[in-house]
Design an enzyme around this catalytic site. Structure first.
Site, short mmCIF file in Angstrom:
data_model
loop_
_atom_site.label_atom_id
_atom_site.label_comp_id
_atom_site.label_asym_id
_atom_site.label_seq_id
_atom_site.Cartn_x
_atom_site.Cartn_y
_atom_site.Cartn_z
N HIS A 15 -24.34 39.02 50.45
CA HIS A 15 -24.78 40.40 50.33
C HIS A 15 -23.93 41.31 51.20
O HIS A 15 -23.12 40.88 52.01
CB HIS A 15 -26.28 40.56 50.65
CG HIS A 15 -26.66 40.41 52.09
ND1 HIS A 15 -27.90 40.74 52.57
CD2 HIS A 15 -25.95 39.98 53.16
CE1 HIS A 15 -27.94 40.51 53.86
NE2 HIS A 15 -26.79 40.06 54.25
N CYS A 34 -22.82 43.59 58.91
CA CYS A 34 -23.44 43.38 57.60
C CYS A 34 -22.94 44.39 56.57
O CYS A 34 -23.23 44.27 55.38
CB CYS A 34 -24.97 43.44 57.71
SG CYS A 34 -25.62 42.00 58.57
N HIS A 40 -20.81 38.90 52.88
CA HIS A 40 -20.96 37.69 53.70
C HIS A 40 -22.20 36.97 53.20
O HIS A 40 -23.02 37.55 52.49
CB HIS A 40 -21.10 38.05 55.18
CG HIS A 40 -22.34 38.83 55.48
ND1 HIS A 40 -22.43 40.20 55.28
CD2 HIS A 40 -23.56 38.44 55.90
CE1 HIS A 40 -23.64 40.60 55.59
NE2 HIS A 40 -24.37 39.55 55.96
N HIS A 42 -25.57 34.06 53.44
CA HIS A 42 -26.64 33.47 54.24
C HIS A 42 -27.21 32.26 53.50
O HIS A 42 -27.22 32.23 52.26
CB HIS A 42 -27.79 34.45 54.45
CG HIS A 42 -27.44 35.61 55.32
ND1 HIS A 42 -27.41 35.52 56.69
CD2 HIS A 42 -27.12 36.88 55.03
CE1 HIS A 42 -27.09 36.70 57.20
NE2 HIS A 42 -26.89 37.55 56.21
N ASP A 80 -29.71 31.98 43.64
CA ASP A 80 -28.88 30.98 44.32
C ASP A 80 -27.43 31.08 43.87
O ASP A 80 -27.13 31.16 42.68
CB ASP A 80 -29.42 29.57 44.02
CG ASP A 80 -28.75 28.51 44.89
OD1 ASP A 80 -28.42 28.81 46.06
OD2 ASP A 80 -28.55 27.39 44.39
N HIS A 81 -26.53 31.10 44.87
CA HIS A 81 -25.08 31.21 44.64
C HIS A 81 -24.71 32.50 43.92
O HIS A 81 -23.74 32.53 43.16
CB HIS A 81 -24.54 29.97 43.90
CG HIS A 81 -24.48 28.77 44.78
ND1 HIS A 81 -25.59 28.05 45.15
CD2 HIS A 81 -23.44 28.18 45.41
CE1 HIS A 81 -25.24 27.06 45.95
NE2 HIS A 81 -23.94 27.12 46.13
N GLU A 125 -33.75 34.63 57.08
CA GLU A 125 -32.35 34.94 56.78
C GLU A 125 -31.43 34.10 57.67
O GLU A 125 -30.35 33.68 57.27
CB GLU A 125 -32.07 36.43 57.00
CG GLU A 125 -30.71 36.86 56.45
CD GLU A 125 -30.58 38.37 56.39
OE1 GLU A 125 -30.59 38.92 55.28
OE2 GLU A 125 -30.49 38.99 57.47
#
Ligand code: NI
Length: 136
Positions: A15, A34, A40, A42, A80-81, A125
């Protein structure tokens, strides 16, 4: 008596925290690293808590296999991904903070879970940064 049960899950996602109404300097001041334009990632950990009466026929609040399948379909398959900003409808205009992700997850799950069960979502997170939403 009401009992709470929990299913844990994980997803990895990228994100960027960025408010397009602000210039880069203000975005940097508010969001720091961020706001990295190249995104980047998480490793998000999720806890989904359901609270309700025990069904006398099954002895369960909910079959956790059912909850597992709902989380897979509604959350993991969706996020996811993925790059949350670029790849998802939910965060095209909504800033993908942990708070907003937690609310979106709660809303998606609420649609699929029996309304007689209370729903609470906890999103990690990082190991140290946790947010929680119960719909209130
Ligand atoms: Ni981040």
């Amino acid at each position: 008596m009401k009992v709470s049960v929990c299913r844990k899950a994980h997803f990895n996602a990228a994100h960027r925290l960025y408010n397009p109404a602000w210039d880069m300097a203000k975005n940097d001041a508010i969001f720091g690293k961020c706001n990295n334009p190249n995104f980047h990632g998480h490793n998000y950990a999720l806890e989904v808590w359901l609270t309700g009466e025990i069904d006398p026929e099954t002895g369960m609040v909910i079959d956790l296999k059912i909850l597992k399948d709902i989380i897979e379909t509604e959350i993991e398959d969706r996020f996811d991904h993925k790059n949350l900003n670029l790849d998802t409808e939910e965060f095209k205009t909504l800033i993908p903070t942990a708070e907003n992700i937690c609310v979106v997850i709660w809303q998606l799950l609420r649609l699929k879970i029996d309304s007689k069960l209370d729903l609470k979502v906890r999103l990690f997170e990082t190991e140290r940064n946790v947010v929680e939403c119960d719909g209130h």
